[in-house]
Design an enzyme around this catalytic site. Sequence first.
Site, PDB file in Angstrom:
ATOM      1  N   HIS A 347     -12.439  -3.462  -4.194  1.00 52.17           N
ATOM      2  CA  HIS A 347     -11.248  -3.322  -3.353  1.00 52.17           C
ATOM      3  C   HIS A 347     -10.049  -4.107  -3.863  1.00 52.17           C
ATOM      4  O   HIS A 347      -9.039  -4.183  -3.171  1.00 52.17           O
ATOM      5  CB  HIS A 347     -11.525  -3.782  -1.919  1.00 52.17           C
ATOM      6  CG  HIS A 347     -12.495  -2.915  -1.176  1.00 52.17           C
ATOM      7  ND1 HIS A 347     -12.097  -1.888  -0.361  1.00 52.17           N
ATOM      8  CD2 HIS A 347     -13.842  -2.932  -1.142  1.00 52.17           C
ATOM      9  CE1 HIS A 347     -13.164  -1.298   0.161  1.00 52.17           C
ATOM     10  NE2 HIS A 347     -14.245  -1.919  -0.306  1.00 52.17           N
ATOM     11  N   LYS A 533       0.586  -5.593   8.416  1.00 55.19           N
ATOM     12  CA  LYS A 533      -0.523  -5.758   7.484  1.00 55.19           C
ATOM     13  C   LYS A 533      -0.743  -7.257   7.308  1.00 55.19           C
ATOM     14  O   LYS A 533       0.095  -8.051   7.751  1.00 55.19           O
ATOM     15  CB  LYS A 533      -0.221  -5.108   6.122  1.00 55.19           C
ATOM     16  CG  LYS A 533       1.187  -5.434   5.587  1.00 55.19           C
ATOM     17  CD  LYS A 533       1.517  -4.665   4.315  1.00 55.19           C
ATOM     18  CE  LYS A 533       1.942  -3.248   4.542  1.00 55.19           C
ATOM     19  NZ  LYS A 533       0.969  -2.254   4.148  1.00 55.19           N
ATOM     20  N   ARG A 534      -1.848  -7.645   6.675  1.00 55.48           N
ATOM     21  CA  ARG A 534      -2.061  -9.074   6.448  1.00 55.48           C
ATOM     22  C   ARG A 534      -0.870  -9.665   5.690  1.00 55.48           C
ATOM     23  O   ARG A 534      -0.218  -8.967   4.920  1.00 55.48           O
ATOM     24  CB  ARG A 534      -3.344  -9.303   5.638  1.00 55.48           C
ATOM     25  CG  ARG A 534      -4.618  -9.016   6.402  1.00 55.48           C
ATOM     26  CD  ARG A 534      -5.826  -9.111   5.494  1.00 55.48           C
ATOM     27  NE  ARG A 534      -5.679  -8.181   4.392  1.00 55.48           N
ATOM     28  CZ  ARG A 534      -6.099  -8.399   3.151  1.00 55.48           C
ATOM     29  NH1 ARG A 534      -6.696  -9.529   2.847  1.00 55.48           N
ATOM     30  NH2 ARG A 534      -5.927  -7.496   2.207  1.00 55.48           N
ATOM     31  N   LYS A 539       2.128  -8.256  -0.948  1.00 55.98           N
ATOM     32  CA  LYS A 539       2.552  -7.175  -0.062  1.00 55.98           C
ATOM     33  C   LYS A 539       4.061  -7.226   0.195  1.00 55.98           C
ATOM     34  O   LYS A 539       4.649  -6.305   0.732  1.00 55.98           O
ATOM     35  CB  LYS A 539       1.775  -7.227   1.256  1.00 55.98           C
ATOM     36  CG  LYS A 539       0.281  -6.947   1.073  1.00 55.98           C
ATOM     37  CD  LYS A 539      -0.474  -7.060   2.377  1.00 55.98           C
ATOM     38  CE  LYS A 539      -1.984  -6.995   2.227  1.00 55.98           C
ATOM     39  NZ  LYS A 539      -2.507  -5.619   2.100  1.00 55.98           N
ATOM     40  N   THR A 641      -4.191   1.530   3.694  1.00 55.53           N
ATOM     41  CA  THR A 641      -4.636   2.597   4.595  1.00 55.53           C
ATOM     42  C   THR A 641      -3.649   2.765   5.747  1.00 55.53           C
ATOM     43  O   THR A 641      -3.569   3.842   6.327  1.00 55.53           O
ATOM     44  CB  THR A 641      -6.056   2.327   5.143  1.00 55.53           C
ATOM     45  OG1 THR A 641      -6.172   0.943   5.486  1.00 55.53           O
ATOM     46  CG2 THR A 641      -7.096   2.671   4.113  1.00 55.53           C
ATOM     47  N   LYS A 645      -1.903   6.053   8.084  1.00 54.06           N
ATOM     48  CA  LYS A 645      -1.774   6.119   9.551  1.00 54.06           C
ATOM     49  C   LYS A 645      -0.331   6.409   9.946  1.00 54.06           C
ATOM     50  O   LYS A 645      -0.064   7.200  10.856  1.00 54.06           O
ATOM     51  CB  LYS A 645      -2.224   4.804  10.196  1.00 54.06           C
ATOM     52  CG  LYS A 645      -3.700   4.497   9.977  1.00 54.06           C
ATOM     53  CD  LYS A 645      -4.053   3.053  10.316  1.00 54.06           C
ATOM     54  CE  LYS A 645      -5.361   2.673   9.666  1.00 54.06           C
ATOM     55  NZ  LYS A 645      -5.595   1.211   9.624  1.00 54.06           N
TER      56      LYS A 645
END
Length: 812
Positions: A347, A533-534, A539, A641, A645
Amino acid sequence: MEITKEQFIKEFKRRLTDEYALDVKDATPEELYQTLASVVKSGYSDIWRKTWKNYIKEDQKQVYYFSIEFLPGRLLKSNLLNMGWYELVDSAFKEMGLSLDEIAEAERDMALGNGGLGRLASAFMDSSASDGLPVNGNGIRYKYGLFKQKFVDGYQVELPNEWLNQGNVWEVARESKAVDVKFGGQVYLEEVDGVLQPVYKNPYIIRAVPYDTGIVGYKNNHVNTMRLWDAQIPASEEVKFPTIESRRKVEDLTSVLYPDDSNEEGRLLRLRQEYFFVSAGLQSIVRHYRKYGKPMSEISEHISVHINDTHPAMCVAEFMRILLDDEKMGWDEAFDQTVKTMSYTNHTIMAEALEKWPVYLIERVQPRIMQIIAEIDRRYALELAKRAETDLISGTRIVNNGIVHMAHLAIIGSHSTNGVAKLHTDLLEQDVLKDFYHLYPERFNNKTNGITIRRWLQIADPRLAKIIDKTIGTKWRSNSKELHNLATHLNDRRLIANIGKAKHQNKVDLAKYIKQTTGIVVSPDAIFDVQVKRLHAYKRQLLNLLKIVKYYLDLKDDPKKDVVPRVFIFGAKAAPSYHYAKSIIKCINEVGNLINNDKTIKDKLKVVFLENYGVSLAEKIIPAADVSEQISTATKEASGTSNMKFMLNGALTVATLDGANIEIKDYVGEDNIFIFGLKKEEVLQYEADHSYQASDYYANDPILHRVLDAFVDGTIPSIGAEGAEIFNSLVHANDEYFVLRDFEDYLRAQGEVEKTYRNPSLWNKKCLVNIANAGYFSSDYTIQKYADEIWHVVPSDPLDGKDCGANGQYPL
Ligand code: 26Q
């Protein structure tokens, strides 16, 4: 036979009286929830029993999905939906003067994961049950879920998440299926009748007790099992744990879920957790297999064990231990069976997140496991030398300089290694794991992630779901590729307007929630620009924040500037020890304070950072989003992911060419997504030649200069240390994730967003294209590919008897 509303109401009231001696009107939401959940559970329990009985009868190969995290969220609505009960119960509750939505809120999230990886595991559970596939979950029953996040003075504070305090209706404890896990001590080998046998000295035993949760398939008479293990002290070992402190140590084993702070190394308790659920799971699987008298030499034909990231990589060694020591199998045969049984998903390609453990720690946790790992490694190196691949040996060994590389163990000990999006798999093959790819090309494959369309559209966005039903019928509800039929309605102006209306309603709902929880008033007419998100440097929540500061400064210069109002919405937990991430949280909150309280800005900009992001909050936020921020540095986000969504809920994506964003772009076309930023090749080039000079961007780009200065010149109040930390990381520490490099192009893309938003019919049409293409990202299809190409398992025959009604409704 169909169940009727009257039957349901009667049963519900009877249980409420049985359990609580209460009438509907006197019961609290909590009591009503517990009662409803117990009715629901009885509705699937008999099918659950029949499903596993049928597996045995049909002698079906079983898959065991080992994951240290599962993130199912709330189960009530998804069970109701999958049982075909949702509408019935919704309307029955209305008849009783109750609100299903309100009662569903009484359920605590099952938050046994950090983010994407845990959520994916749960999506796979839901999808394999819905596809009728024989897949079982195996994990840890943490007493505390991921910490609860609060903001105090803009700082993240972590509180315990005591999710089990109200009990957990969905689980069944199975004391009779407990197994003993052996830890610690010393081990040596002794020859008995010509075979080497391990002799343990001073080990201690912990009893693993399974808690099973039924995973209900979508209207298909099928209920699988997710098994989570709890740790207890066995009676025989009581003497070894005489003090409260020593007993606490045992409880600790399944007490906390480790946050994703991949930087923090070598924590013994985490390693013990990994061995605990690996050993408990595999022992119980082999014990079950043995019961039916099939030969151990064929075990790989009957079971598959999937290793979700490296956290369960000790499966390879533990399975070997069981076959060698307990089953007395020879090494070569045991290893052959192990490789055929195991498969592994990677991952991440971030080097610091690839698990490595010092040999001495593994020795301390379970010395026999370390012996076996060392022997696998020794034989591996020998084999490579024979193949004259000596130059590959040092880079691919499992044990190197006293360090065990868990990814290497997982790859060498399994027959399949997959990445989670096309780009990610390419990077594994060509870069991070290229030596392994050279050695075992046939083991590598891609399985692009997916999401449960049922939860993220049918449950989270009922307004949109209804519009879709009216347009293309309801087939998409069981086969989400059917959503593509929406693409034939792109010129249907009423449909496009209705999609806009539903979104607006969802935004009104979220605005209410925002008002309730933060006191901030936001307008549903503004663009809802969302990043949830985290919190991680890669990110790039920071890139988003720099944009916000730029917009703010623009408005300060020219308060009359014609802009489309925007609400920036964040949700993110940072690992408690991830200092930099927590500084970013503080800065976002303070920028929010500044902007939200600046009267001259009016309602043109608002910044909302919602506390405690998780599955249930995502279900509120995502349906209300206009813009989905997927802005990681290219090559860093394995898949993502939430990107899927958002598109499903008709948000438009601002994206780098990273992870699954690329596949989303390929489906919707470049006109229906806002792409910006460095590409993979450019990032890899910079990383190879070190030619990136972040300080040049600060020096030469006046806009960036001003935005960055705002972090250190007092423009943003109350961020002294944090502002400096961020400024320094970008300007002086050369901006590891190319935030400054991508800033200008990001602003360009955001300009396009604004321009497009000014044209509602154009905007909503693009939304429709996104919705129409999101069905391809169902985890139902992803898991089918795992089943076909990795595990070689097939859906089970429908059960005998007609438990479910004609329309897939589970019985009462
Ligand atoms: C490791 C060691 C010690 C403690 C914690 C951890 C740890 C815990 C969780 C390391 C990593 C994680 C979680 C990783 C994760 O969620 N990865 C995400 O997986 C998703 C599903 O494949 C992808 O979509 C995301 O791109 C990826 O970041």
